[in-house]
Design an enzyme around this catalytic site. Structure first.
Site, PDB file in Angstrom:
ATOM      1  N   ARG A 128       0.801  -1.223   0.000  1.00  0.00           N
ATOM      2  CA  ARG A 128       0.000   0.000   0.000  1.00  0.00           C
ATOM      3  C   ARG A 128       0.837   1.277   0.000  1.00  0.00           C
ATOM      4  O   ARG A 128       0.303   2.359   0.112  1.00  0.00           O
ATOM      5  CB  ARG A 128      -0.996  -0.023   1.164  1.00  0.00           C
ATOM      6  N   GLU A 190      -4.756 -14.520   8.560  1.00  0.00           N
ATOM      7  CA  GLU A 190      -5.403 -15.771   8.153  1.00  0.00           C
ATOM      8  C   GLU A 190      -4.492 -16.978   8.393  1.00  0.00           C
ATOM      9  O   GLU A 190      -4.807 -18.090   8.006  1.00  0.00           O
ATOM     10  CB  GLU A 190      -5.780 -15.702   6.665  1.00  0.00           C
ATOM     11  N   ASP A 299     -14.821 -12.137  10.975  1.00  0.00           N
ATOM     12  CA  ASP A 299     -13.651 -11.596  10.276  1.00  0.00           C
ATOM     13  C   ASP A 299     -13.766 -10.079  10.115  1.00  0.00           C
ATOM     14  O   ASP A 299     -13.362  -9.520   9.105  1.00  0.00           O
ATOM     15  CB  ASP A 299     -13.502 -12.285   8.906  1.00  0.00           C
ATOM     16  N   ARG A 326     -15.611  -1.996  10.088  1.00  0.00           N
ATOM     17  CA  ARG A 326     -16.065  -3.098   9.224  1.00  0.00           C
ATOM     18  C   ARG A 326     -17.307  -3.775   9.798  1.00  0.00           C
ATOM     19  O   ARG A 326     -18.124  -4.329   9.061  1.00  0.00           O
ATOM     20  CB  ARG A 326     -14.900  -4.097   9.075  1.00  0.00           C
TER      21      ARG A 326
END
Lengths: 547, 246
Positions: A128, A190, A299, A326
């Site tokens: 990024r 993950e 998640d 989120r």
């Protein structure tokens, strides 16, 4: 007379770029030199707001293409460029850095980093961006190295290992420089990592401090874990923090717990996953934390950018932090101590019925097989929001009408292997219909808005109320830029680049660039001319007003 | 137990073209004990074959599958299996259900009469196109057998709206100038929509010029429930399943 000559000489030096050293003082006052874009979010407060106003609501329709820089590799291009005195520094997959003439798009040099074959990432070879201090750029790599690069030659200066790529540790975020240190956080949520944040001496690469996002025995927050679950507890960091120089606090959004979807394997709140932590910039000491989603089953990484602004809060000047999470809730916190000031859902939410007076969610888990709103990718995600001090509105890209049917299953930790423990299936109107995915790789939208769509939402932080909403047909992963010209620039997966009126949300101009826009636009100026750059698909595209 | 049995019988009577839950359950046991060792728990352990997804090398109809299981394929080392009729029916039902014990498993008949039904009695080609023949008004079916299971195809024939993909929903567009366009979407974004209209013309329309865009959730395709015999239905499914594209 002498003074004038000397002043002219200084101006000449500046315009030749000989004095391009980016001191910490310049980073502190980045907002005062809006011709540059000196950090990932355009400044420590991460407002992604620029004082430039040559392009404004009256003339934005006169924007024209100035240059395009094509990427040499394929896949989502999530980088956010820096611009320093006319030179743009941008990364491309997997870990290339390019120095570009920001006026013409021509390249000075290209640095290519070869990752270890052990490198592994869940969701694409993303990077990024870089940070800068002095004449040195700082790059995090997929194999979890931090590399210092000479900004003029593109040659590496030092390279240190920050984590073990074989265990899934990676660096995908743009680092943040504070004082004489380079700060990074580890990706790998993950893979059953135990996440951490670390600071390195900018001159030598020597590690100065480390903070574990999953506290070990004896550390504050460890009681929120059961047994050995903390050892594989996740808590990744993959987006750049914010910084308040007056408080000397860095603010980090922390990712999901491991395993992602099976909270039964990790009873407890699982601190500091899905939290914001405030760390002392000099020592890494934890000052406060606030957890958005305890014992997360969805998640819901809290890797959003902490947007800092000083607001008049019910009559009192207050140092706040704004956060559209989120998990579907919009929060305002007191950033001096993490106190919850207010919060409310900004999209449909059914995993919680609301927030209590401390900001803790009142959880309402859905029965097996039933949809949960928002879905796996969340009401919003990692892409940067914006705050305009002129409109006093917070702007965020959201996903609406989007739900997932989650499933959890037992998973055994195997070092370096995916540690998901289930998954999420997008709720579709008929069985087998296509749903939205993590990215977009096709020009044809056959999933349609029946599975969710994107918006740009303007929220009044004082009330949490939505002031306006700009609807898109597909979902959006675009960040947002606002300017003193009262403009809002953003994109989306469809490859349109939109300029909106920041006060009303009215569409003022658009360009069809074709490729998905998966990070925020930036603005800068050279020789008195304002430019706006955005990455669409495999192209970095730069606009300015028609001459 | 009695209630469950009655339920299964009811389902079987309601949908004569489908295998019963009891068939699928029996097949699950047979598959796990006899077949999984070579074909794998997901049915994809042998290259080029994915039993769960309905990808076979030699078979298309249920009768083909039955023959291969009974006789084996000596050339590739697949042994013959002496299964009871109910076991044989069961394992085919399990495969047709996509290894999902809760799914519907459609019977797959003979694609040859199925092809005749497609062009003739079923009048499918009035709207659909296969390998260059037929209308473009409804989706081209040249590779539908690679994209759908037998159950999904049967469901589409019996209750088209229930499995219609959102992109295939019929649209009716009333332009600001009053003109009406009827068709099917090929693509859509925030500012435009691309359709193929009822005259098979490709149109790209700016939403700014649209007065009203109506997206129907009811399919214009008729249901074949009661119009085809169970045998005809299974034959038509077999034909559609045989369409794997170029």
């Amino acid at each position: 007379m002498w003074f004038r000559v000397r002043l002219a000489a200084v101006i000449l030096l500046l315009s030749c770029g000989l004095d391009a050293q980016v001191t910490y003082d310049r980073l502190l006052k980045a907002a005062n030199e809006p011709q540059n874009w000196l950090t990932y979010s355009g400044g420590y407060s991460s407002q992604r707001y620029s004082l430039l106003k040559q392009i404004d609501t009256s003339n934005v329709r006169n924007l024209e293409l100035k240059w395009i820089l094509p990427n040499q590799v394929f896949g989502a291009w999530q980088s956010s460029p820096l611009v320093v005195d006319g030179i743009m520094y941008v990364t491309q997959r997997p870990n290339d850095v390019l120095a570009v003439d920001a006026k013409t798009g021509r390249v000075f040099w290209q640095y290519r980093y070869t990752n270890s074959p052990d490198a592994r990432v869940c969701c694409g070879s993303n990077n990024r961006g870089v940070a800068i201090l002095g004449d040195t750029l700082f790059l995090g790599t997929l194999d979890a190295h931090l590399v210092a690069i000479d900004a003029r030659s593109g040659r590496p200066l030092w390279n240190v290992a920050v984590g073990d790529p074989g265990l899934g540790y990676s660096l995908t975020l743009a680092p943040l420089v504070v004082k004489d240190k380079v700060l990074v956080g580890m990706g790998g949520g993950e893979f059953g990592i135990r996440g951490y944040i670390a600071a390195f001496d900018a001159r030598t690469g020597k590690e100065a401090w480390r903070f574990h996002t999953i506290p070990g025995p004896g550390e504050r927050g460890h009681e929120s874990w059961t047994g050995d679950a903390w050892k594989t507890g996740g808590g990744s960091v993959w987006v750049t923090p914010s910084y308040d120089p007056a408080l000397n606090l860095t603010y980090w959004g922390i990712g999901n717990a491991g395993p992602d979807w099976n909270p039964d394997q990790r009873p407890g709140d699982n601190l500091f996953t899905d939290s914001v932590v405030a760390l002392d910039a000099d020592t890494g000491e934890l000052r406060w934390h606030f957890q958005f989603t305890p014992n997360d089953a969805y998640d819901y990484d809290s890797v959003q950018i902490a947007v800092l602004a000083d607001l008049n809060w019910r009559g009192t000047p207050t140092k706040t932090m704004m956060w559209a999470n989120r998990n579907g809730f919009f929060y305002v916190l007191d950033r001096t101590n993490g106190r919850f000031l207010r919060g409310n859902p900004f999209v449909q939410v059914n995993w919680a019925s609301g927030l209590d007076e401390t900001g803790r969610p009142i959880r309402t888990p859905q029965p097996d097989g039933q949809p949960t709103w928002p879905g796996n990718q969340g009401g919003t995600n990692w892409y940067s929001p914006s705050y305009s001090p002129r409109t006093e509105l917070f702007y965020v890209s959201t996903w609406e009408g989007y739900a997932s049917i989650f499933r959890k299953e037992p998973v055994q930790y195997v070092p370096g292997r995916n540690f998901g423990g289930g998954g999420g299936r997008v709720l579709t109107p008929v069985p087998g219909a296509p749903g939205v995915r993590i990215g977009r790789a096709t020009p044809i939208n056959n999933w349609t808005d029946a599975v969710g769509h994107g918006t740009v939402m303007a929220i009044d932080p004082r009330t949490g109320e939505q002031k306006w909403k700009f609807e898109q047909y597909d979902v959006t992963d675009s960040g947002i830029l606002t300017t003193a010209g009262d403009l809002l620039f953003t994109g989306g997966r469809e490859g349109y680049f939109h300029a909106l009126d920041a006060r009303t949300g009215a569409l003022l101009w658009k360009a069809s660039l074709g490729g998905q826009i998966v990070n925020g636009p930036i603005t800068f100026a050279i020789d008195g001319k304002q430019y706006v750059s955005v990455i669409s698909g495999n192209s970095l595209v730069t606009f300015a007003l028609r001459e | 137990m009695v209630v469950a049995t009655a339920g299964v019988q009811l389902v079987a009577q309601d949908h004569p073209g489908q295998y019963t839950q009891a068939d699928i359950d029996a097949g699950t046991r047979v598959y796990n004990s006899q077949c999984a060792q070579c074909h794998g728990p997901n049915g994809d352990q042998i290259s080029g074959i994915d039993l769960r997804q309905g990808q076979f090398r030699r078979s298309s109809s249920d009768e083909d599958l039955s023959r291969v299981i009974r006789e084996g394929i000596a050339a590739v080392g697949m042994p013959p299996f002496a299964l009871q009729p109910a076991e044989l029916t069961g394992v085919i039902a399990f495969i047709r259900a996509g290894f999902d014990r809760t799914a519907i498993a459609a019977r797959v008949g003979n694609p040859v009469p199925g092809r005749a039904l497609f062009a003739g009695k079923g009048e499918c080609a009035t709207c659909h196109r296969v390998n260059g023949t037929g209308s473009r008004v409804a989706p081209d079916l040249s590779d539908i057998g690679a994209a759908r299971t037998a159950s999904a195809l049967q469901q589409a024939l019996l209750d088209p709206s229930s499995v219609m993909m959102p992109i295939n929903r019929p649209v009716r567009i009333v332009m600001k100038d009053g003109k009406t366009i009827v068709g099917r979407r090929l693509n859509e974004d925030t500012y435009t929509v691309q359709i193929i209209d009822d005259h098979q013309q490709l149109l790209s329309i700016a939403k700014a010029d649209i007065g009203r865009l109506v997206v129907e959730t009811r399919s214009t395709m008729p249901s074949y429930a009661g119009k085809l015999t169970p045998e005809e239905l299974s034959d038509l499914v077999a034909y559609l399943l045989s369409l794997k594209g170029a």
